[in-house]
Design an enzyme around this catalytic site. Sequence first.
Site, PDB file in Angstrom:
ATOM      1  N   GLU A 135       0.796  -1.206  -0.053  1.00 19.81           N
ATOM      2  CA  GLU A 135       0.026  -0.020   0.013  1.00 19.81           C
ATOM      3  C   GLU A 135       0.760   1.248   0.080  1.00 19.81           C
ATOM      4  OE1 GLU A 135      -3.693   0.217   0.059  1.00 19.81           O
ATOM      5  OE2 GLU A 135      -3.101  -1.866  -0.815  1.00 19.81           O
ATOM      6  N   SER A 190     -45.723 -34.101  39.762  1.00 22.71           N
ATOM      7  CA  SER A 190     -45.033 -34.807  41.200  1.00 22.71           C
ATOM      8  C   SER A 190     -43.822 -34.426  41.401  1.00 22.71           C
ATOM      9  CB  SER A 190     -45.315 -36.159  41.079  1.00 22.71           C
ATOM     10  OG  SER A 190     -46.606 -36.555  40.998  1.00 22.71           O
TER      11      SER A 190
END
Length: 818
Positions: A87, A480
């Site tokens: 770059e 239960s």
Amino acid sequence: MWRFFGFLFAAGSILFIVIATAVYIFLNSMMAGLPDFTALRNYEPPVTTRIHAADGQLMAEYARERRLFLPIQAIPERVKEAFISAEDKNFYSHAGLDFTGIARAVVTNLKNVGQNRRLVGASTITQQVAKNFLLTSEQSYERKIKEALLSMRIEQTFSKNEILELYLNEMYFGIGVYGIGSASLNYFDKSVHELSLSEMAYLAALMKAPNNYHPIRHKEKAIERRDWVIDQMVSNGYVTVEEANKAKATDLQVKFRPRGAHIFAADYFAEEVRRWIDKEFGEEKLYNGGLSVRTSLDVNLQREARVALNHGLVSFDKQKGWRGPLKTIDISGDWGKTLLAEKPLSDVPEWRMAVVLTADGNEATVGLRPSEGDEETPGNVNERQITTLSFKDMKWAKWSTGDRKGKALKSVADVLTPGDVIYVSAKEDGSFELEQIPEVSGALIAMDPITGRILAIAGGFSFDESQFDRATQAYRQPGSSFKPFVYATALDNGYTPSSVVMDAPIEIDQGGGQGLWRPQNYGGKFYGPSTLRLGIELSRNVMTVRLAKDMGMPLVAEYARRFGIYDNLMPVLSMSLGAGETTVLRMVTAYSMIANGGRRITPTFVDRVQDRYGKTIYRHDQRICENCNVQRWDHQREPEVIDNREQVLDPMTAYQITSMMEGVVQRGTGTIVNKVVGKPIAGKTGTTNDERDAWFVGFSPDLVVGVYVGYDRPRPMGRSASGGHLAAPIFAEFMKVALKDKPKKPFKVPEGIELIPIDRRTGLRASAQSEGVILEAFKPGTLPPDSYSVIGFTEDMGRPVSAEEAEHALTQGTGGLY
């Protein structure tokens, strides 16, 4: 002549002054409109939040921009050199602008005038930082001028390393990834320190145009650009020709990281953590805050939780029969491409989607769905794999609907027809068998009873099919499995395990014109006087109602609130049988409080949360340890952790109810657990009216597990679908594996408890050698009764019975003694 040259000089001077003044005014106006670049000093980019299992494995990541911030000191020099070569080769020498590159770009743009081509730039790394942080991506000379001015100011204020740090952490790398740290992980599943020259050059190549250099869709262009970057590194003296040639000879092989849960079978767990973070810290912190979250997930237990639950759901569903194929497609053309349009369950990899090609006699031919992968990792769409299904592997598939419901099967044609889309799974011998997605659903949670840490959670058969978590979001009747809390209430308020309650018909006026309620035992029988132990072991409904009536339901409701099962239980007797709705998570938390000796715990999926800087901002464990962090040892005593949590139940009561629930597993409704696990387990089954919900919640000394099974839209599951037959086997399968390598560990008896031999049926003292005798736990000041007293006995039931008569009746299994 001199006068003419003097005129030209004067005119030129004036023109220069005018132009310079105009440029000065223009630049001043530009400078006035520039954003505040000093804000870069406080740069806090959106960073990925990462969720880890208890052992540190990465579970999931959440982010709008997938980014991991890396300080410049953590980025290897060669990685920096790759990006500088690609770059901005003069990065360390220029003052923010590359004037040679700018001149070249101007010439190129002038040549392209009128050709409708994109403007060419000559941006340095500093200019890209200025554009990405402070400006827009607008293609105009005005923006480029602002970019240049900002770049020079940035160069005056920040060091080169600071600028490069901003650049490498901000730039977009494609596939939703930002920053070099995240790019390295998401493209190659490596940290930046592990990247090869070829890999770092490819990442640098992406800066020009990530979408144009996709490693799969545009592989040739990607390799060409990568090789160019490597050549630039050679030109700049960063690598040797030999290194470059070796790197360029390397194929471009990527390894994309998954975007969902990274740990198999942890989708429900990860989603619970995501929702918790969103609630506690907000959406911004979740997706941009870069939090590091350490969860309580036990990876191995999570895997086994999924296996046990899915095995139980599939087995039960197959007993109900075959509901038909997923759909039917046309197989006259390219069935492979047609089948690709159908999306299989991604989190059930052991199943393959297939289409029936032929179905006749004792065998069906099926074509397996090709593996198309996804946008990032496409598979081989031209794959065509054909296999067979034997008739013996689908004999379970009697039709459960339609005209053929329940009819005997004579051939595969009775089950399948060509074009049917189905699921198949591979057996150990390599052959395949028919599968179907279970219609019934359920959940399983495993918890550490000491801390409340949730170790595993399976919220349904498949997260891909349904993200609704039945473990935390489904409110169902526990039946239960709620009874232990009724009995614990009694034991905490003067009753003993040998207290006797009458199990006989009872009528209760419900009031409000609702008529009489006549509770029934499962099976419809009554058994006369029974001890509390016998009542819970055999899950007697009627005596539970009598016990609750004797105590008063407001007391039961208060204990249910203490345990967190219900926030505000309606104090009516039917609620003593678990008629109220709650979640598996709440039930498991409540059982954990019994298992840990009665201490309150707060369930949690998360142990600790750290912000992006490593500071702890949440910790689940709030226990106090004043001397745990001393700098050095100076012969002081070891530190003591102070447990300041609320005591919601007497530890002696907790042991008594635990001992009674051990009886459920050893002699009562949950004996399958004892047969399969073979280690000390306490627990309770639960079955609601018409078998709409089946439960089993139980625990070892160190692990609590709850299992629930039922249809998402409640409906009867069938007479045999009780908690003991449906949920308990799932619990047992999971616990067998979870406790496989653990020694047999009995439940700890609290100091002060007295163990006295009694007849478990009558509750009276007995000699240790007598049949049916157990060691029952009694609190100080309580003893087995010397005389037989029956709670709930009334004169209209008949004459009182002696202990001998009661023992005889109970031993013979006969009722009617009332």
